[in-house]
Structures are given as C-alpha cells and as structure tokens.
Design a protein around this motif. Sequence first.
Motif, PDB file in Angstrom:
ATOM      1  N   GLN A 130       0.828  -1.211   0.000  1.00  0.00           N
ATOM      2  CA  GLN A 130       0.000   0.000   0.000  1.00  0.00           C
ATOM      3  C   GLN A 130       0.861   1.259   0.000  1.00  0.00           C
ATOM      4  OE1 GLN A 130      -3.392   0.137  -0.506  1.00  0.00           O
ATOM      5  NE2 GLN A 130      -2.849   2.257  -0.867  1.00  0.00           N
ATOM      6  N   GLU A 131       1.968   1.218   0.694  1.00  0.00           N
ATOM      7  CA  GLU A 131       2.882   2.374   0.699  1.00  0.00           C
ATOM      8  C   GLU A 131       3.471   2.594  -0.694  1.00  0.00           C
ATOM      9  OE1 GLU A 131       4.517   2.367   5.306  1.00  0.00           O
ATOM     10  OE2 GLU A 131       5.437   1.015   3.840  1.00  0.00           O
ATOM     11  N   MET A 132       3.776   1.511  -1.405  1.00  0.00           N
ATOM     12  CA  MET A 132       4.285   1.641  -2.772  1.00  0.00           C
ATOM     13  C   MET A 132       3.227   2.266  -3.674  1.00  0.00           C
ATOM     14  SD  MET A 132       6.228  -2.004  -3.162  1.00  0.00           S
ATOM     15  CE  MET A 132       6.895  -1.731  -4.781  1.00  0.00           C
ATOM     16  N   VAL A 133       1.992   1.789  -3.557  1.00  0.00           N
ATOM     17  CA  VAL A 133       0.888   2.340  -4.347  1.00  0.00           C
ATOM     18  C   VAL A 133       0.729   3.823  -4.036  1.00  0.00           C
ATOM     19  CG1 VAL A 133      -1.633   2.310  -4.596  1.00  0.00           C
ATOM     20  CG2 VAL A 133      -0.344   0.165  -4.689  1.00  0.00           C
ATOM     21  N   ASP A 134       0.716   4.163  -2.759  1.00  0.00           N
ATOM     22  CA  ASP A 134       0.550   5.567  -2.354  1.00  0.00           C
ATOM     23  C   ASP A 134       1.660   6.451  -2.907  1.00  0.00           C
ATOM     24  OD1 ASP A 134      -1.743   4.834  -0.994  1.00  0.00           O
ATOM     25  OD2 ASP A 134      -0.763   4.807   0.985  1.00  0.00           O
ATOM     26  N   ARG A 135       2.899   5.964  -2.901  1.00  0.00           N
ATOM     27  CA  ARG A 135       4.025   6.756  -3.418  1.00  0.00           C
ATOM     28  C   ARG A 135       3.864   7.034  -4.908  1.00  0.00           C
ATOM     29  NH1 ARG A 135       9.210   6.636  -1.095  1.00  0.00           N
ATOM     30  NH2 ARG A 135       9.760   7.999  -2.836  1.00  0.00           N
ATOM     31  N   ILE A 136       3.466   6.022  -5.664  1.00  0.00           N
ATOM     32  CA  ILE A 136       3.315   6.207  -7.113  1.00  0.00           C
ATOM     33  C   ILE A 136       2.152   7.151  -7.406  1.00  0.00           C
ATOM     34  CG2 ILE A 136       2.652   4.990  -9.230  1.00  0.00           C
ATOM     35  CD1 ILE A 136       4.668   2.874  -8.501  1.00  0.00           C
ATOM     36  N   LEU A 137       1.105   7.061  -6.630  1.00  0.00           N
ATOM     37  CA  LEU A 137      -0.007   8.001  -6.804  1.00  0.00           C
ATOM     38  C   LEU A 137       0.452   9.427  -6.506  1.00  0.00           C
ATOM     39  CD1 LEU A 137      -2.920   5.933  -5.215  1.00  0.00           C
ATOM     40  CD2 LEU A 137      -2.491   6.348  -7.662  1.00  0.00           C
ATOM     41  N   GLN A 138       1.272   9.601  -5.487  1.00  0.00           N
ATOM     42  CA  GLN A 138       1.810  10.925  -5.163  1.00  0.00           C
ATOM     43  C   GLN A 138       2.709  11.457  -6.280  1.00  0.00           C
ATOM     44  OE1 GLN A 138       3.785  10.284  -1.419  1.00  0.00           O
ATOM     45  NE2 GLN A 138       1.871  10.150  -0.276  1.00  0.00           N
ATOM     46  N   LEU A 153       7.407   9.305 -15.737  1.00  0.00           N
ATOM     47  CA  LEU A 153       6.980   8.842 -14.423  1.00  0.00           C
ATOM     48  C   LEU A 153       7.700   7.546 -14.060  1.00  0.00           C
ATOM     49  CD1 LEU A 153       5.176   8.807 -11.886  1.00  0.00           C
ATOM     50  CD2 LEU A 153       3.373   7.780 -13.303  1.00  0.00           C
ATOM     51  N   THR A 154       7.828   6.639 -15.019  1.00  0.00           N
ATOM     52  CA  THR A 154       8.507   5.370 -14.758  1.00  0.00           C
ATOM     53  C   THR A 154       9.965   5.609 -14.385  1.00  0.00           C
ATOM     54  OG1 THR A 154       6.982   4.193 -16.204  1.00  0.00           O
ATOM     55  CG2 THR A 154       9.071   3.103 -15.725  1.00  0.00           C
ATOM     56  N   GLN A 155      10.625   6.555 -15.037  1.00  0.00           N
ATOM     57  CA  GLN A 155      12.006   6.884 -14.655  1.00  0.00           C
ATOM     58  C   GLN A 155      12.050   7.458 -13.235  1.00  0.00           C
ATOM     59  OE1 GLN A 155      14.632   5.931 -16.210  1.00  0.00           O
ATOM     60  NE2 GLN A 155      13.778   5.430 -18.212  1.00  0.00           N
ATOM     61  N   ARG A 156      11.059   8.267 -12.899  1.00  0.00           N
ATOM     62  CA  ARG A 156      10.993   8.838 -11.547  1.00  0.00           C
ATOM     63  C   ARG A 156      10.764   7.723 -10.519  1.00  0.00           C
ATOM     64  NH1 ARG A 156       6.633  13.165  -9.320  1.00  0.00           N
ATOM     65  NH2 ARG A 156       7.578  13.390  -7.270  1.00  0.00           N
ATOM     66  N   VAL A 157       9.907   6.769 -10.858  1.00  0.00           N
ATOM     67  CA  VAL A 157       9.682   5.618  -9.981  1.00  0.00           C
ATOM     68  C   VAL A 157      11.009   4.909  -9.751  1.00  0.00           C
ATOM     69  CG1 VAL A 157       8.605   3.330  -9.857  1.00  0.00           C
ATOM     70  CG2 VAL A 157       7.251   5.323 -10.569  1.00  0.00           C
ATOM     71  N   ARG A 158      11.767   4.677 -10.814  1.00  0.00           N
ATOM     72  CA  ARG A 158      13.074   4.016 -10.699  1.00  0.00           C
ATOM     73  C   ARG A 158      13.976   4.797  -9.741  1.00  0.00           C
ATOM     74  NH1 ARG A 158      15.563   0.962 -14.542  1.00  0.00           N
ATOM     75  NH2 ARG A 158      14.405   1.931 -16.229  1.00  0.00           N
ATOM     76  N   ASP A 159      14.043   6.104  -9.920  1.00  0.00           N
ATOM     77  CA  ASP A 159      14.941   6.928  -9.105  1.00  0.00           C
ATOM     78  C   ASP A 159      14.503   7.019  -7.647  1.00  0.00           C
ATOM     79  OD1 ASP A 159      16.387   7.381 -11.417  1.00  0.00           O
ATOM     80  OD2 ASP A 159      15.551   9.381 -11.760  1.00  0.00           O
ATOM     81  N   GLU A 160      13.208   7.228  -7.417  1.00  0.00           N
ATOM     82  CA  GLU A 160      12.731   7.482  -6.061  1.00  0.00           C
ATOM     83  C   GLU A 160      12.434   6.226  -5.250  1.00  0.00           C
ATOM     84  OE1 GLU A 160       9.769  10.514  -5.626  1.00  0.00           O
ATOM     85  OE2 GLU A 160      10.658  11.746  -7.205  1.00  0.00           O
TER      86      GLU A 160
END
Length: 181
Positions: free
Chosen positions: A4-12, A98-105
């Motif tokens: 759920q924390e992963m989902v919340d981060r990607i939504l943010q 966004l996918t690159q940002r997901v990779r970085d963050e």
Amino acid sequence: MNHQEMVDRILQMGAQHAAVVPMEEVRFELSFRELCASNACGMYGKSWMCPPYAGEAEELIARAKGYQYLLVYQTIGELEDSYDFEGMMEAGQKMNDLTQRVRDELKDDIGADSLLLGAGGCRLCPVCAKREEKPCRFPEKALASLEAYCISVSDLAASGGMKYINGQNTVTYFGAVLFHE
C-alpha cells in the motif's frame, strides 16, 4: 515499504491509479509479438528496447514470471480529439518520465533486481542509438514495454481494478514494476 505504501508513493508521483498484482494473476499472450512485427507503432526494429531486439518473447515471459509481484500504474491523458497524435505522444512521454521517476525514487524500496516496464517504446532518447547501429546510450535506464514482454495490459488493468479505456478524448498508458517481496 509495504504494498500500500508503494501504491501511495506512485499516486503521489502522478499516477491516476495503481495496484499490486500477484504474478500468478498476470496473463501473457504471445500474439502481442505479431502486433509488434506488423509494425503498427512504427518502432519495430528501430529501438533496442522494442522487438526484435528486446529479446525473445519466451525468454522475456520467463523472466517476468520469475518475479512475485507486479505493481501496475496508469496515467490518463486528455486529448483534443481522437486524432490528437501529438497529445498521445506527450501523454506517453509523461508516463515513461513517471517510470524513470519511480526508478529513481523507489530504487531502495523495489530492489536492484526489480524490472521496470514502460508504455510503448523506450522514449528515453529522441532517436534510439539502434537507428545509428550504435549501442544503447543508457542501458541502465532504457525501458522495454509491457507489450514487449507479452503482458496482456487489458487483463492486467482489470486485475488491478482499473479501466483500460477511460472515455472519449483520453489516452491511457500503463507502467509496471516487477519485484520480489
């Protein structure tokens, strides 16, 4: 970080919807490679991350099935009309950004062995080095698509509780992170 924390981060970060799906619920379809070979998108053989250079379909499927979970997320772009090709490309670029940002963050949380998949072709470079018969400029950031891995995105959307089509004058793109617990 739990699911759920992963989902919340990607939504943010800007995804409209996100969900974690167990890999056993992910459906693969070899026929997607036929669509790639028909060159409907114009990228077949022109990018290191698209077929045929992305890898053999069976090998990519086996690699994907080696993960426990898939975190799927979507963005929905607004279009002027159904012919707004520029809007579609812009929305696709936003998804892959966004996918690159997901990779970085999330790199510390998703693990070094995770696999990130984007929407459509890689789009990292304005012109893929493959067109110049040179090696990939950024192999650590290059993105293959869900379709290159033969993942049925429409079924994946349903498994994640998302709509595959989100109404007139919109374009929906999907990205994913395949990971182990």
